[in-house]
Structures are given as C-alpha cells and as structure tokens.
Design a protein around this motif. Structure first.
Motif, PDB file in Angstrom:
ATOM      1  N   GLY A 101      -4.928  -1.703  84.443  1.00  0.00           N
ATOM      2  CA  GLY A 101      -3.623  -1.354  83.862  1.00  0.00           C
ATOM      3  C   GLY A 101      -3.688  -0.071  83.050  1.00  0.00           C
ATOM      4  N   GLU A 102      -4.733   0.074  82.258  1.00  0.00           N
ATOM      5  CA  GLU A 102      -4.912   1.300  81.469  1.00  0.00           C
ATOM      6  C   GLU A 102      -5.059   2.509  82.382  1.00  0.00           C
ATOM      7  N   ALA A 103      -5.844   2.366  83.433  1.00  0.00           N
ATOM      8  CA  ALA A 103      -6.051   3.473  84.373  1.00  0.00           C
ATOM      9  C   ALA A 103      -4.733   3.863  85.049  1.00  0.00           C
ATOM     10  N   LYS A 104      -3.954   2.869  85.462  1.00  0.00           N
ATOM     11  CA  LYS A 104      -2.666   3.159  86.093  1.00  0.00           C
ATOM     12  C   LYS A 104      -1.748   3.914  85.134  1.00  0.00           C
ATOM     13  N   ASP A 105      -1.729   3.484  83.877  1.00  0.00           N
ATOM     14  CA  ASP A 105      -0.886   4.166  82.888  1.00  0.00           C
ATOM     15  C   ASP A 105      -1.332   5.611  82.693  1.00  0.00           C
ATOM     16  N   LYS A 106      -2.633   5.843  82.650  1.00  0.00           N
ATOM     17  CA  LYS A 106      -3.134   7.209  82.476  1.00  0.00           C
ATOM     18  C   LYS A 106      -2.795   8.072  83.682  1.00  0.00           C
ATOM     19  N   LEU A 107      -2.886   7.516  84.878  1.00  0.00           N
ATOM     20  CA  LEU A 107      -2.503   8.258  86.075  1.00  0.00           C
ATOM     21  C   LEU A 107      -1.017   8.587  86.060  1.00  0.00           C
ATOM     22  N   ASP A 108      -0.203   7.645  85.660  1.00  0.00           N
ATOM     23  CA  ASP A 108       1.239   7.890  85.573  1.00  0.00           C
ATOM     24  C   ASP A 108       1.531   8.994  84.563  1.00  0.00           C
TER      25      ASP A 108
ATOM     26  N   ALA B  94      -0.493  11.435  83.672  1.00  0.00           N
ATOM     27  CA  ALA B  94      -0.967  12.698  84.235  1.00  0.00           C
ATOM     28  C   ALA B  94       0.017  13.226  85.278  1.00  0.00           C
ATOM     29  N   ARG B  95       0.536  12.342  86.116  1.00  0.00           N
ATOM     30  CA  ARG B  95       1.525  12.751  87.128  1.00  0.00           C
ATOM     31  C   ARG B  95       2.768  13.328  86.461  1.00  0.00           C
ATOM     32  N   GLU B  96       3.220  12.652  85.428  1.00  0.00           N
ATOM     33  CA  GLU B  96       4.416  13.110  84.715  1.00  0.00           C
ATOM     34  C   GLU B  96       4.165  14.473  84.066  1.00  0.00           C
ATOM     35  N   ALA B  97       3.000  14.653  83.492  1.00  0.00           N
ATOM     36  CA  ALA B  97       2.672  15.943  82.873  1.00  0.00           C
ATOM     37  C   ALA B  97       2.659  17.058  83.924  1.00  0.00           C
ATOM     38  N   LEU B  98       2.123  16.766  85.102  1.00  0.00           N
ATOM     39  CA  LEU B  98       2.115  17.764  86.174  1.00  0.00           C
ATOM     40  C   LEU B  98       3.533  18.091  86.641  1.00  0.00           C
ATOM     41  N   ARG B  99       4.376  17.087  86.736  1.00  0.00           N
ATOM     42  CA  ARG B  99       5.779  17.321  87.130  1.00  0.00           C
ATOM     43  C   ARG B  99       6.466  18.221  86.119  1.00  0.00           C
ATOM     44  N   GLU B 100       6.244  17.933  84.845  1.00  0.00           N
ATOM     45  CA  GLU B 100       6.870  18.742  83.787  1.00  0.00           C
ATOM     46  C   GLU B 100       6.354  20.178  83.846  1.00  0.00           C
ATOM     47  N   GLU B 101       5.080  20.331  84.091  1.00  0.00           N
ATOM     48  CA  GLU B 101       4.480  21.663  84.178  1.00  0.00           C
ATOM     49  C   GLU B 101       5.068  22.429  85.370  1.00  0.00           C
ATOM     50  N   ASP B 102       5.239  21.744  86.490  1.00  0.00           N
ATOM     51  CA  ASP B 102       5.840  22.367  87.672  1.00  0.00           C
ATOM     52  C   ASP B 102       7.273  22.824  87.380  1.00  0.00           C
ATOM     53  N   LYS B 103       8.032  22.015  86.658  1.00  0.00           N
ATOM     54  CA  LYS B 103       9.413  22.380  86.314  1.00  0.00           C
ATOM     55  C   LYS B 103       9.445  23.629  85.439  1.00  0.00           C
TER      56      LYS B 103
END
Length: 71
Positions: free
Chosen positions: A50-57, A59-68
């Motif tokens: 669960g912790e790993a999934k949250d960290k991946l989520d 990281a994905r969100e941070a990458l999306r924000e960076e792309d925007k």
C-alpha cells in the motif's frame, strides 16, 4: 486495489494475526501461534504494498504537474 485499501487490509491482518497468536499462546496451541505469525507477516506485507502504491501515485502526479508546467 488502491494503496489505502491495501494499508487498511494490512492493518486488519496484523491485528487478527496478533490476536491469533495471543489465543494460541493462552491455549498452548503452537499451530495457532504460527498461523497468527504468518497472518501478521502478511498484513505487514500488504501495508508495504500500500505504501509503495501511494508513492508511485504521488510520483505519477508530480510528473503530470511537471509536464503541465512545461507545456
């Protein structure tokens, strides 16, 4: 399954495992103690997933924000 669901199920398995170990110890039932220890370990593993999934989520969100920001 989301990270939060894994963490909740993990905590439940840890608690049940601890309870099983306590009952097994009180009844001098080594098999029940072992089952409880395995269930507790399973719960800890679920929590880690669960912790790993949250960290991946995150990281994905941070990458999306960076792309925007760069678009």
């Amino acid at each position: 399954m989301s990270g939060t669901e894994d963490k909740i199920k993990g905590k439940a398995n840890e608690a049940m495992g601890n309870a099983k170990q306590g009952v097994g110890k009180a009844l001098d039932n080594h098999e029940m103690q072992a089952e409880g220890a395995m269930q507790e370990a399973k719960g800890k593993g679920q929590g880690m997933v669960g912790e790993a999934k949250d960290k991946l989520d995150d990281a994905r969100e941070a990458l999306r924000e960076e792309d925007k920001e760069h678009a």
